[in-house]
Write a protein that holds these residues in place. Sequence first.
Motif, short mmCIF file in Angstrom:
data_model
loop_
_atom_site.label_atom_id
_atom_site.label_comp_id
_atom_site.label_asym_id
_atom_site.label_seq_id
_atom_site.Cartn_x
_atom_site.Cartn_y
_atom_site.Cartn_z
N LEU A 1 0.84 -1.36 -0.01
CA LEU A 1 -0.17 0.06 -0.06
C LEU A 1 0.88 1.27 -0.03
O LEU A 1 1.66 1.30 0.89
CB LEU A 1 -0.79 0.03 1.26
CG LEU A 1 -1.91 1.18 1.35
CD1 LEU A 1 -3.23 0.83 0.27
CD2 LEU A 1 -2.69 1.04 2.52
N PRO A 2 0.69 1.96 -0.90
CA PRO A 2 1.44 3.20 -0.90
C PRO A 2 1.17 4.30 0.37
O PRO A 2 0.14 4.18 0.61
CB PRO A 2 1.01 4.13 -2.07
CG PRO A 2 0.07 3.13 -2.90
CD PRO A 2 -0.26 2.03 -2.21
N TRP A 3 2.22 4.86 0.71
CA TRP A 3 2.13 5.75 1.93
C TRP A 3 0.90 6.66 1.80
O TRP A 3 0.27 6.99 2.73
CB TRP A 3 3.46 6.54 2.12
CG TRP A 3 4.30 5.59 3.00
CD1 TRP A 3 5.43 4.91 2.75
CD2 TRP A 3 4.12 5.41 4.63
NE1 TRP A 3 5.95 4.43 4.07
CE2 TRP A 3 5.28 4.51 4.78
CE3 TRP A 3 3.03 5.68 5.39
CZ2 TRP A 3 5.24 4.14 6.22
CZ3 TRP A 3 3.14 5.39 6.74
CH2 TRP A 3 4.18 4.26 7.02
N VAL A 4 0.83 7.24 0.78
CA VAL A 4 -0.37 8.36 0.51
C VAL A 4 -1.74 7.81 0.62
O VAL A 4 -2.57 8.52 1.22
CB VAL A 4 -0.17 9.10 -0.77
CG1 VAL A 4 0.96 10.12 -0.81
CG2 VAL A 4 -0.06 8.44 -2.15
N ALA A 5 -1.68 6.51 0.09
CA ALA A 5 -3.24 5.78 0.53
C ALA A 5 -3.26 5.57 1.85
O ALA A 5 -4.42 5.67 2.28
CB ALA A 5 -3.15 4.43 -0.46
N ALA A 6 -2.16 5.04 2.59
CA ALA A 6 -2.29 4.78 3.93
C ALA A 6 -2.71 5.88 4.58
O ALA A 6 -3.32 5.98 5.73
CB ALA A 6 -0.97 4.20 4.38
N LEU A 7 -2.14 7.01 4.33
CA LEU A 7 -2.45 8.41 5.05
C LEU A 7 -3.90 8.78 4.68
O LEU A 7 -4.60 9.30 5.49
CB LEU A 7 -1.62 9.67 4.69
CG LEU A 7 -0.17 9.29 5.33
CD1 LEU A 7 0.88 10.13 4.62
CD2 LEU A 7 0.05 9.48 6.60
N ALA A 8 -4.10 8.68 3.49
CA ALA A 8 -5.69 8.98 3.28
C ALA A 8 -6.73 8.09 3.99
O ALA A 8 -7.72 8.61 4.65
CB ALA A 8 -6.10 8.68 1.86
N PHE A 9 -6.09 6.72 4.14
CA PHE A 9 -7.05 5.89 4.92
C PHE A 9 -7.06 6.27 6.42
O PHE A 9 -7.96 6.29 7.02
CB PHE A 9 -6.56 4.46 5.03
CG PHE A 9 -7.04 3.51 5.94
CD1 PHE A 9 -8.51 2.91 5.96
CD2 PHE A 9 -6.41 3.28 7.03
CE1 PHE A 9 -9.04 2.08 6.81
CE2 PHE A 9 -6.78 2.18 8.11
CZ PHE A 9 -7.99 1.72 7.90
N GLY A 10 -6.00 6.45 6.99
CA GLY A 10 -5.93 7.12 8.34
C GLY A 10 -6.68 8.46 8.51
O GLY A 10 -7.12 8.54 9.59
#
Length: 190
Positions: free
Chosen positions: A65-74
């Motif tokens: 999972l790309p970091w930006v997608a993980a941050l969006a999820f967060g």
Amino acid sequence: QYGHWGPGILMLLIFLPPLLLNAAYSLPLGAFRANLRSILMLAVGLVLATVFVSAFAARLALPELPWVAALAFGAIIAPPDPVAASAVAQRTGLSHRLVTILEGEGLINDAIAIVAYQLAVQAAVSGRVTVGEAALALLREAPVGIGIGLALGWLTVQVRRRIDDSALESGISLLTPFVTYQLADRVGGS
């Protein structure tokens, strides 16, 4: 089937405005002002900490999972709900001050989470976001949202004072949170 809005956004548009309005009505303004520093510290600090911890956990579970997608999820899961905070607080017998802080934080935290989400999406699209851009987004969106809320709240009170029709007053009461939410969203506020 949903146009450019997904089902999650439609749920926000349907349920969030009246829930936030109800939570705002039940929060004593004097107590909110007296605890504003604690409320803001939680709204900013807790939400951002939750964004980053959730993103880290998502990356541990899904390393691809790309970091930006993980941050969006967060950012999506970070803000606690003021209605849930009120319900839990009433059952546990928390002090009035703590309940006020939790409810106040629940009303403000959405602005932080929305800015975090928008920045994560912007980073995914453009490949970069600076701390300055993040700070400017937050400093722009929260005051714009507050200003629109205050202005439409004042306008609604003025209109309802001049109306002597209970059905029309009820209709205005039902539409006000949706109109306010949509207007703030359209002009870049939260």
